[in-house]
Design an enzyme around this catalytic site. Structure first.
Site, PDB file in Angstrom:
ATOM      1  N   ASP A 142       0.843  -1.194   0.000  1.00  0.00           N
ATOM      2  CA  ASP A 142       0.000   0.000   0.000  1.00  0.00           C
ATOM      3  C   ASP A 142       0.884   1.252   0.000  1.00  0.00           C
ATOM      4  O   ASP A 142       1.975   1.265   0.552  1.00  0.00           O
ATOM      5  CB  ASP A 142      -0.899  -0.003   1.249  1.00  0.00           C
ATOM      6  CG  ASP A 142      -2.038   0.987   1.101  1.00  0.00           C
ATOM      7  OD1 ASP A 142      -2.872   1.075   2.004  1.00  0.00           O
ATOM      8  OD2 ASP A 142      -2.080   1.672   0.047  1.00  0.00           O
TER       9      ASP A 142
ATOM     10  N   CYS B 163      -8.407  -1.452  -5.151  1.00  0.00           N
ATOM     11  CA  CYS B 163      -7.355  -1.780  -4.207  1.00  0.00           C
ATOM     12  C   CYS B 163      -8.038  -1.626  -2.848  1.00  0.00           C
ATOM     13  O   CYS B 163      -9.131  -2.173  -2.668  1.00  0.00           O
ATOM     14  CB  CYS B 163      -6.116  -0.901  -4.400  1.00  0.00           C
ATOM     15  SG  CYS B 163      -6.450   0.795  -4.850  1.00  0.00           S
ATOM     16  N   SER B 164      -7.457  -0.827  -1.933  1.00  0.00           N
ATOM     17  CA  SER B 164      -8.191  -0.632  -0.679  1.00  0.00           C
ATOM     18  C   SER B 164      -9.047   0.634  -0.765  1.00  0.00           C
ATOM     19  O   SER B 164     -10.248   0.607  -0.553  1.00  0.00           O
ATOM     20  CB  SER B 164      -7.223  -0.534   0.503  1.00  0.00           C
ATOM     21  OG  SER B 164      -7.937  -0.408   1.714  1.00  0.00           O
ATOM     22  N   ALA B 165      -8.396   1.753  -1.149  1.00  0.00           N
ATOM     23  CA  ALA B 165      -9.142   3.008  -1.324  1.00  0.00           C
ATOM     24  C   ALA B 165      -9.597   3.204  -2.762  1.00  0.00           C
ATOM     25  O   ALA B 165     -10.434   4.046  -3.053  1.00  0.00           O
ATOM     26  CB  ALA B 165      -8.281   4.195  -0.902  1.00  0.00           C
ATOM     27  N   GLY B 166      -8.971   2.453  -3.685  1.00  0.00           N
ATOM     28  CA  GLY B 166      -9.351   2.570  -5.100  1.00  0.00           C
ATOM     29  C   GLY B 166      -8.799   3.810  -5.758  1.00  0.00           C
ATOM     30  O   GLY B 166      -9.395   4.343  -6.697  1.00  0.00           O
ATOM     31  N   VAL B 167      -7.623   4.256  -5.298  1.00  0.00           N
ATOM     32  CA  VAL B 167      -7.030   5.464  -5.895  1.00  0.00           C
ATOM     33  C   VAL B 167      -5.532   5.294  -6.210  1.00  0.00           C
ATOM     34  O   VAL B 167      -5.090   5.544  -7.339  1.00  0.00           O
ATOM     35  CB  VAL B 167      -7.250   6.700  -5.006  1.00  0.00           C
ATOM     36  CG1 VAL B 167      -8.747   7.015  -4.857  1.00  0.00           C
ATOM     37  CG2 VAL B 167      -6.630   6.568  -3.606  1.00  0.00           C
ATOM     38  N   GLY B 168      -4.744   4.830  -5.262  1.00  0.00           N
ATOM     39  CA  GLY B 168      -3.289   4.786  -5.480  1.00  0.00           C
ATOM     40  C   GLY B 168      -2.870   3.703  -6.440  1.00  0.00           C
ATOM     41  O   GLY B 168      -2.472   3.976  -7.586  1.00  0.00           O
ATOM     42  N   ARG B 169      -2.975   2.457  -5.991  1.00  0.00           N
ATOM     43  CA  ARG B 169      -2.601   1.332  -6.840  1.00  0.00           C
ATOM     44  C   ARG B 169      -3.540   1.224  -8.045  1.00  0.00           C
ATOM     45  O   ARG B 169      -3.121   0.904  -9.153  1.00  0.00           O
ATOM     46  CB  ARG B 169      -2.601   0.052  -6.010  1.00  0.00           C
ATOM     47  CG  ARG B 169      -1.444   0.004  -4.991  1.00  0.00           C
ATOM     48  CD  ARG B 169      -1.591  -1.096  -3.972  1.00  0.00           C
ATOM     49  NE  ARG B 169      -2.547  -0.736  -2.916  1.00  0.00           N
ATOM     50  CZ  ARG B 169      -2.726  -1.453  -1.804  1.00  0.00           C
ATOM     51  NH1 ARG B 169      -2.021  -2.563  -1.607  1.00  0.00           N
ATOM     52  NH2 ARG B 169      -3.600  -1.074  -0.888  1.00  0.00           N
TER      53      ARG B 169
ATOM     54  N   GLN C 161      -1.642   7.923  -6.200  1.00  0.00           N
ATOM     55  CA  GLN C 161      -1.705   8.663  -4.921  1.00  0.00           C
ATOM     56  C   GLN C 161      -0.369   9.274  -4.503  1.00  0.00           C
ATOM     57  O   GLN C 161      -0.330  10.371  -3.953  1.00  0.00           O
ATOM     58  CB  GLN C 161      -2.172   7.699  -3.816  1.00  0.00           C
ATOM     59  CG  GLN C 161      -2.249   8.320  -2.437  1.00  0.00           C
ATOM     60  CD  GLN C 161      -2.110   7.294  -1.336  1.00  0.00           C
ATOM     61  OE1 GLN C 161      -1.802   6.125  -1.600  1.00  0.00           O
ATOM     62  NE2 GLN C 161      -2.334   7.709  -0.109  1.00  0.00           N
TER      63      GLN C 161
HETATM   64  C1  LIG Z   1      -6.160   7.182   3.582  1.00  0.00           C
HETATM   65  C2  LIG Z   1      -6.960   6.575   2.509  1.00  0.00           C
HETATM   66  C3  LIG Z   1      -6.135   5.711   1.600  1.00  0.00           C
HETATM   67  C4  LIG Z   1      -5.840   4.385   1.971  1.00  0.00           C
HETATM   68  C5  LIG Z   1      -5.105   3.580   1.105  1.00  0.00           C
HETATM   69  C6  LIG Z   1      -4.679   4.096  -0.117  1.00  0.00           C
HETATM   70  N1  LIG Z   1      -3.946   3.290  -0.997  1.00  0.00           N
HETATM   71  S1  LIG Z   1      -4.684   2.484  -2.245  1.00  0.00           S
HETATM   72  O1  LIG Z   1      -5.586   3.428  -2.951  1.00  0.00           O
HETATM   73  O2  LIG Z   1      -3.588   1.993  -3.103  1.00  0.00           O
HETATM   74  O3  LIG Z   1      -5.469   1.362  -1.628  1.00  0.00           O
HETATM   75  C7  LIG Z   1      -4.949   5.430  -0.467  1.00  0.00           C
HETATM   76  C8  LIG Z   1      -5.672   6.236   0.394  1.00  0.00           C
END
Ligand SMILES: CCc1ccc(NS(=O)(=O)O)cc1
Length: 306
Positions: free
Chosen positions: A203, A237-243, A281
């Site tokens: 993450d 992913c977890s938040a659906g933004v970074g990965r 992210q």
């Molecule tokens: C703080 C919210 C947050 C949690 C996890 C992630 N990473 S992710 O989008 O790659 O799952 C991005 C943002």
């Protein structure tokens, strides 16, 4: 004099085109002084899209449907579920349509389902006629729950909503990812859905080696190209933004590298962030998109071996 005056020195704030022949030089310049210029470029993306509304996410009926209070879905691009009359917010899921190289709604980016949104997730799969799910996080990472185990543990059929039945037909575990074949049934109609679950992406970071991710993205693209008549590919992913954003970036750049003489990584991330917050992210993920193109330019990957 009545023709619009063209601003000759106007700077297009939404793109930074790099010709592939110049990429190594540009990449080296961005990396100088501890990636000082990368940091500046990534900072220019910080506020992109943030002036857009997220009213559905903030409805009291929907607050429990967001995994993270600071990762909400822009109203303009959010995926709307078929609403049920008496339930305010019943059309809500924390998910946004994301453009790919081939259509404005090639992907759906969403958070890792919660126990309370697992049925909404499968309803979205059905309503959007999704053929492929890309999972980029593990259920538990460093001792923290990042995603519900929203699929069956074995081949026993499960109800995932009042009228949707889910069966896992096959599960195949490879070194860097697991493939699962599902059959989702509503009434007399059944659809196959394939899940590609990448299991080695930390993450907020980037994989230790890009090669497994490149192979994974290419495998998913190969499968996507078999289902062009179906709906969007769901990525989470977890938040659906970074990965998730980084995966979309890899998919688009691998195609751009084959089909164009230039790349516009800044513009691609800009466009993604207009559809969903924080897509790509971290600065490390932004640099990783550039490292992919650099590696391709240096002939690092021999895809014939795949
Ligand atoms: C703080 C919210 C947050 C949690 C996890 C992630 N990473 S992710 O989008 O790659 O799952 C991005 C943002």
């Amino acid at each position: 004099q009545d023709r619009p005056k063209i601003e000759l020195n106007s700077v297009d704030r939404k793109s930074k085109v790099i010709q592939l022949v110049d990429f190594k030089q540009v990449y080296d310049e961005l990396r100088q002084d501890s990636s000082y210029k990368f940091a500046g470029e990534f900072f220019e993306l910080k506020e992109v899209g943030k002036d857009q509304t997220t009213e559905a996410s903030l409805l009291s009926a929907n607050r429990g449907k967001n995994r993270y209070t600071n990762i909400l879905a822009y109203d303009k691009t959010r995926v709307k579920l078929g609403a049920t009359d008496d339930d305010p917010g019943s059309d809500y899921i924390n998910a946004n349509f994301i453009a790919g190289n081939n259509s404005k709604r090639e992907f759906i980016a969403t958070q890792g389902p919660l126990p309370g949104t697992k049925e909404d997730f499968w309803r979205m799969c059905w309503e959007q006629n999704t053929p492929i799910i890309v999972a980029l996080c593990q259920v538990v990472e460093r001792g923290r729950i990042k995603c519900d185990h929203y699929w069956p543990y074995d081949s026993d059929p499960e109800w995932v909503g009042s009228d949707l039945q889910l069966v896992m037909e096959r599960e195949s575990t490879l070194p860097n990812w697991t493939e699962r074949d599902f059959i989702l049934t509503k009434g007399e109609t059944s659809r196959r859905i394939k899940q590609y679950h990448f299991t080695v992406w930390p993450d907020n970071g980037v994989p230790s080696s890009l090669e497994p991710l490149v192979k994974f993205v290419r495998q998913v693209r190969f499968e996507m190209n078999r289902f062009l008549d179906r709906g969007p590919t769901i990525i989470h992913c977890s938040a659906g933004v970074g990965r998730t954003g980084t995966f979309v970036g890899f998919d688009r750049l691998l195609q751009d590298y084959e089909n164009k003489s230039y790349v516009d990584i800044f513009g691609m991330v800009y466009e993604m962030r207009m559809s969903r917050c924080l897509m790509v992210q971290t600065e490390a993920q932004y640099i990783c998109l550039h490292e992919l193109v650099y590696d391709l330019q240096m002939g690092k990957y021999n895809f014939d071996r795949d």
